[in-house]
Scaffold this motif. Structure first.
Motif, mmCIF file in Angstrom:
data_model
loop_
_atom_site.group_PDB
_atom_site.id
_atom_site.type_symbol
_atom_site.label_atom_id
_atom_site.label_comp_id
_atom_site.label_asym_id
_atom_site.label_seq_id
_atom_site.Cartn_x
_atom_site.Cartn_y
_atom_site.Cartn_z
ATOM 1 N N MET A 1 0.840 -1.207 0.000
ATOM 2 C CA MET A 1 0.000 0.000 0.000
ATOM 3 C C MET A 1 0.874 1.255 0.000
ATOM 4 O O MET A 1 1.839 1.347 0.758
ATOM 5 N N GLN A 2 0.523 2.216 -0.832
ATOM 6 C CA GLN A 2 1.258 3.474 -0.887
ATOM 7 C C GLN A 2 0.827 4.400 0.251
ATOM 8 O O GLN A 2 -0.377 4.498 0.563
ATOM 9 N N PRO A 3 1.767 5.085 0.897
ATOM 10 C CA PRO A 3 1.379 6.025 1.957
ATOM 11 C C PRO A 3 0.611 7.207 1.375
ATOM 12 O O PRO A 3 0.884 7.648 0.259
ATOM 13 N N ILE A 4 -0.347 7.726 2.148
ATOM 14 C CA ILE A 4 -1.071 8.912 1.722
ATOM 15 C C ILE A 4 -0.306 10.177 2.099
ATOM 16 O O ILE A 4 -0.451 11.229 1.475
ATOM 17 N N ILE A 5 0.548 10.051 3.133
ATOM 18 C CA ILE A 5 1.438 11.145 3.546
ATOM 19 C C ILE A 5 2.838 10.565 3.685
ATOM 20 O O ILE A 5 3.020 9.542 4.346
ATOM 21 N N GLU A 6 3.818 11.225 3.073
ATOM 22 C CA GLU A 6 5.186 10.724 3.183
ATOM 23 C C GLU A 6 6.179 11.886 3.252
ATOM 24 O O GLU A 6 6.267 12.708 2.343
ATOM 25 N N PHE A 7 6.896 11.933 4.374
ATOM 26 C CA PHE A 7 8.017 12.855 4.544
ATOM 27 C C PHE A 7 9.301 12.082 4.287
ATOM 28 O O PHE A 7 9.488 10.994 4.837
ATOM 29 N N LYS A 8 10.200 12.655 3.492
ATOM 30 C CA LYS A 8 11.511 12.043 3.262
ATOM 31 C C LYS A 8 12.601 13.064 3.554
ATOM 32 O O LYS A 8 12.717 14.080 2.856
ATOM 33 N N ASN A 9 13.347 12.811 4.622
ATOM 34 C CA ASN A 9 14.475 13.669 4.992
ATOM 35 C C ASN A 9 14.074 15.153 4.941
ATOM 36 O O ASN A 9 14.778 15.988 4.403
ATOM 37 N N TYR A 10 12.922 15.449 5.551
ATOM 38 C CA TYR A 10 12.288 16.768 5.411
ATOM 39 C C TYR A 10 12.704 17.698 6.550
ATOM 40 O O TYR A 10 12.559 17.364 7.733
ATOM 41 N N THR A 11 13.200 18.862 6.187
ATOM 42 C CA THR A 11 13.581 19.896 7.147
ATOM 43 C C THR A 11 12.850 21.181 6.774
ATOM 44 O O THR A 11 12.797 21.537 5.585
ATOM 45 N N PHE A 12 12.292 21.855 7.775
ATOM 46 C CA PHE A 12 11.549 23.098 7.511
ATOM 47 C C PHE A 12 12.016 24.200 8.445
ATOM 48 O O PHE A 12 12.165 23.990 9.653
ATOM 49 N N LYS A 13 12.229 25.395 7.853
ATOM 50 C CA LYS A 13 12.638 26.559 8.641
ATOM 51 C C LYS A 13 11.758 27.753 8.269
ATOM 52 O O LYS A 13 11.602 28.076 7.088
ATOM 53 N N TYR A 14 11.168 28.402 9.295
ATOM 54 C CA TYR A 14 10.414 29.625 9.052
ATOM 55 C C TYR A 14 11.383 30.746 8.682
ATOM 56 O O TYR A 14 12.507 30.825 9.216
ATOM 57 N N ASN A 15 10.948 31.649 7.810
ATOM 58 C CA ASN A 15 11.815 32.760 7.408
ATOM 59 C C ASN A 15 12.162 33.672 8.578
ATOM 60 O O ASN A 15 13.210 34.322 8.580
ATOM 61 N N SER A 16 11.274 33.712 9.563
ATOM 62 C CA SER A 16 11.487 34.595 10.716
ATOM 63 C C SER A 16 12.453 34.019 11.743
ATOM 64 O O SER A 16 12.774 34.682 12.731
ATOM 65 N N GLN A 17 12.917 32.786 11.538
ATOM 66 C CA GLN A 17 13.791 32.139 12.512
ATOM 67 C C GLN A 17 15.140 31.790 11.890
ATOM 68 O O GLN A 17 15.250 31.609 10.673
ATOM 69 N N THR A 18 16.145 31.704 12.749
ATOM 70 C CA THR A 18 17.488 31.394 12.258
ATOM 71 C C THR A 18 17.735 29.892 12.156
ATOM 72 O O THR A 18 18.582 29.452 11.399
ATOM 73 N N GLU A 19 16.993 29.100 12.957
ATOM 74 C CA GLU A 19 17.173 27.650 12.969
ATOM 75 C C GLU A 19 15.898 26.951 12.504
ATOM 76 O O GLU A 19 14.793 27.461 12.706
ATOM 77 N N PRO A 20 16.039 25.768 11.901
ATOM 78 C CA PRO A 20 14.846 25.023 11.481
ATOM 79 C C PRO A 20 13.977 24.629 12.678
ATOM 80 O O PRO A 20 14.463 24.474 13.803
ATOM 81 N N THR A 21 12.692 24.456 12.419
ATOM 82 C CA THR A 21 11.759 23.941 13.427
ATOM 83 C C THR A 21 11.639 22.431 13.312
ATOM 84 O O THR A 21 11.425 21.740 14.310
ATOM 85 N N LEU A 22 11.761 21.908 12.085
ATOM 86 C CA LEU A 22 11.747 20.460 11.846
ATOM 87 C C LEU A 22 13.075 20.017 11.253
ATOM 88 O O LEU A 22 13.637 20.724 10.402
ATOM 89 N N PHE A 23 13.565 18.861 11.715
ATOM 90 C CA PHE A 23 14.851 18.353 11.239
ATOM 91 C C PHE A 23 14.707 16.922 10.703
ATOM 92 O O PHE A 23 14.235 16.025 11.421
ATOM 93 N N ASP A 24 15.070 16.706 9.462
ATOM 94 C CA ASP A 24 15.253 15.356 8.909
ATOM 95 C C ASP A 24 14.084 14.420 9.227
ATOM 96 O O ASP A 24 14.278 13.308 9.736
ATOM 97 N N ILE A 25 12.878 14.850 8.924
ATOM 98 C CA ILE A 25 11.688 14.045 9.223
ATOM 99 C C ILE A 25 11.515 12.947 8.168
ATOM 100 O O ILE A 25 11.436 13.225 6.967
ATOM 101 N N ASP A 26 11.465 11.728 8.633
ATOM 102 C CA ASP A 26 11.105 10.586 7.791
ATOM 103 C C ASP A 26 9.860 9.949 8.396
ATOM 104 O O ASP A 26 9.906 9.434 9.515
ATOM 105 N N LEU A 27 8.760 9.996 7.662
ATOM 106 C CA LEU A 27 7.488 9.556 8.227
ATOM 107 C C LEU A 27 6.539 9.125 7.117
ATOM 108 O O LEU A 27 6.414 9.808 6.098
#
Length: 577
Positions: A1-27
């Motif tokens: 079965m294929q996942p309906i949601i898939e994160f691969k090595n996902y990192t997210f940083k808000y423009n207003s912040q100097t550091e990412p909020t999410l690091f290397d998410i695999d889910l």
């Protein structure tokens, strides 16, 4: 079965912040799964959810690396509108999600945007109103509904679009316990009927587990710290490590020396095999002394035969009588709409009673102005942003004295003394905007405490706070009560808070005071719980399963024992485990 949601090595940083909020998410989340996401405030769990529905980065600008696909689309490219047909989001603040003047209009809003023909629109609105059990309320204004009904309408507003994923952001935050229980049941039933994927973000873990979930994902410091079925996760110490409150019955078994096993299905007290732990729990109960609670202080506030109606012949409160003693820390509880806020408004003088009297000490305060009552009775609202009006902490805390013409030197001295009591002295020269939510709550309390009130009323003091911040804040409140002798009344939906921090509770139901006793007695009384839309504590079910004859005594001993253990740990580390 294929996942309906898939994160691969996902990192997210808000423009207003100097550091990412999410690091290397695999889910990976698969179609039809029911997933519960938990984590402390600031852990990144809401950011994770908002990446799924495209609020990040489309509405909240930021950058990302790695890949994310939801229903075969990249949310960042599809945009919020493009994802709205796949992901239906129900916000914590349901009022902020209403568009229409009636329930029917609100349910039809997405269909109107899609230019669905009117006859088809009516059919789909009728169908979804039946699903959420709101057919009798289609002509009602959303603002006139109860908290639980508002949540159903918000749910219907996203279900009408035939979405594949339902995303709930803290659905229990503003609901009384029984309404919250019903909300979880409804989410579960809709998930099954519509065969949708359900994702719930929630601080109240035990309540969220009222119905089965497939996995619990623990988020901490922007990373996934655990991803496991509930029966497995509850046997680990990951929740305590991440500052998340585990179910009370699990903690009680651990205190008794039990080691939880996945084979005993600990995800729910209703299905858990208690037999292996019964003797250990009974032994712990027999050797643990009952707490001694006594308050012989004089009455600070006395309410006598109080009644109130907004409309003639429709009483909101009926013949309410009780007294609050000096130095008490007590709770006011009951379902949404029971009259709790009305009662606090009567005490504060915002409205006048239809009949009855309120005494402060021995003095009837009927002729006191709101200003005069405000000097003796302090009300701290749920959100500090509703109270704070000055940019700097010193100015905000001293405002009440300043408008009363108190000399500057006295204001300075009292501000500094109050900031020390509230643990805010190191921030005395800071702007209020630089503080965390919890610190702002302390500022709002400090601005009331400086007036030296006889009674402090806190409205939902821990709403929306994770367990660590909840504990830090409530330890501060308890210290204020125990060391400074401040009398405190808390209006709350949080049964854990009532059990853990108060020695007495007032219960309102249908405008009447139906109980005035200890929290343990209230939450082991099925009749009171049913009338007031409360929920019996899982400790009650555990005590019955272990054959303990006095369940309220068991609950009181556990709460006292657990409170002391946590206080010792808090004093050692300044944090909770």
């Amino acid at each position: 079965m294929q996942p309906i949601i898939e994160f691969k090595n996902y990192t997210f940083k808000y423009n207003s912040q100097t550091e990412p909020t999410l690091f290397d998410i695999d889910l990976k989340i698969y179609p039809g799964e029911r997933v519960l996401i938990v984590g402390p405030s600031g852990s990144g769990k809401s950011t994770l959810a908002h990446c799924i529905n495209a609020l990040n980065p489309c509405s909240r600008p930021g950058s990302y690396t790695g890949t994310l696909t939801v229903g075969g689309l990249n949310p960042a490219e599809a945009g919020v509108f493009g994802m709205s047909g796949i992901v239906g989001t129900v916000l914590q603040d349901t009022d902020g999600q209403f568009i229409g003047l009636t329930v029917a209009e609100d349910l039809a809003f997405a269909l109107e945007n899609d230019a669905v023909p009117q006859e088809e629109m009516k059919k789909r609105v009728e169908k979804v109103s039946e699903l959420i059990e709101m057919q009798p309320f289609l002509r009602r204004s959303p603002g006139a509904l109860s908290g639980g009904q508002k949540q159903r309408v918000s749910m219907g507003g996203v279900l009408v679009d035939d979405v594949k994923i339902l995303l709930f952001d803290e659905p229990l935050a503003n609901l009384d316990p029984l309404t919250g229980k019903n909300a979880i049941a409804l989410i579960d039933e809709i998930g099954k009927k519509r065969d949708v994927t359900v994702i719930i973000i929630e601080h109240r873990l035990e309540d969220a587990l009222y119905r089965k979930v497939d996995r619990i994902i623990v988020v901490g410091e922007g990373r996934i710290k655990a991803d496991a079925p509930p029966d497995e996760l509850l046997c680990t110490d990951i929740l305590n490590k991440e500052g998340i409150r585990e179910p009370l019955y699990i903690t009680a078994i651990r205190h008794a020396g039990g080691t939880i096993s996945p084979e005993d299905h600990p995800a729910s007290i209703d299905t858990m095999n208690i037999a292996p732990y019964r003797e250990a729990v009974r032994s712990w109960y027999s050797r643990t002394p009952a707490p001694a609670v006594q308050n012989d202080g004089r009455n600070v506030l006395t309410v006598r035969d109080l009644s109130f109606s907004y409309k003639p012949g429709e009483p909101v409160l009926k013949n309410i009588s009780f007294a609050i003693k000096e130095g008490e820390l007590l709770a006011l509880v009951g379902k949404n709409g029971a009259g709790k806020s009305t009662l606090s408004s009567l005490i504060c003088g915002f409205i006048d009673p239809t009949k009855g009297s309120i005494l402060l000490g021995d003095e009837d305060i009927a002729n006191f102005s709101v200003k005069e009552r405000g000097e003796r009775i302090g009300l701290v609202m749920q959100s500090p942003n509703q109270m704070i009006s000055k940019p700097m902490i010193r100015e905000e805390v001293g405002l009440g004295l300043s408008v009363r013409g108190v000399p500057d030197e006295e204001i300075k001295e009292r501000v500094e003394d109050t900031l020390k009591i509230c643990g805010l002295y190191p921030f005395r020269n800071w702007p209020v905007g630089a503080l965390s939510f919890g610190q702002k709550k302390r500022v709002s309390i400090a601005s009331i405490l400086i007036m030296q009130p006889k009674l402090l009323i806190l409205d939902e003091p821990t709403a929306g706070q994770d367990y660590r911040r909840y504990t830090e804040f409530m330890e501060f409140i308890r210290k204020l009560n125990r060391e400074s002798g401040q009398t405190i009344l808390m209006i709350t939906h949080d049964m854990h808070l009532m059990l853990e921090y108060t020695d007495r509770a007032l219960v309102l139901a249908d405008g009447e005071l139906i109980a005035d006793t200890t929290p343990a007695k209230i939450l082991t009384d099925s009749e009171i719980c049913k009338r007031a839309y409360l929920k019996e504590t899982s400790l009650y079910a555990l005590s019955l399963a272990c054959g303990i004859d006095e369940p309220d005594g068991f609950v009181e001993r556990f709460i006292s024992f657990d409170r002391e253990k946590r206080r010792e740990l808090f004093q050692e580390t300044g944090a909770v485990s």
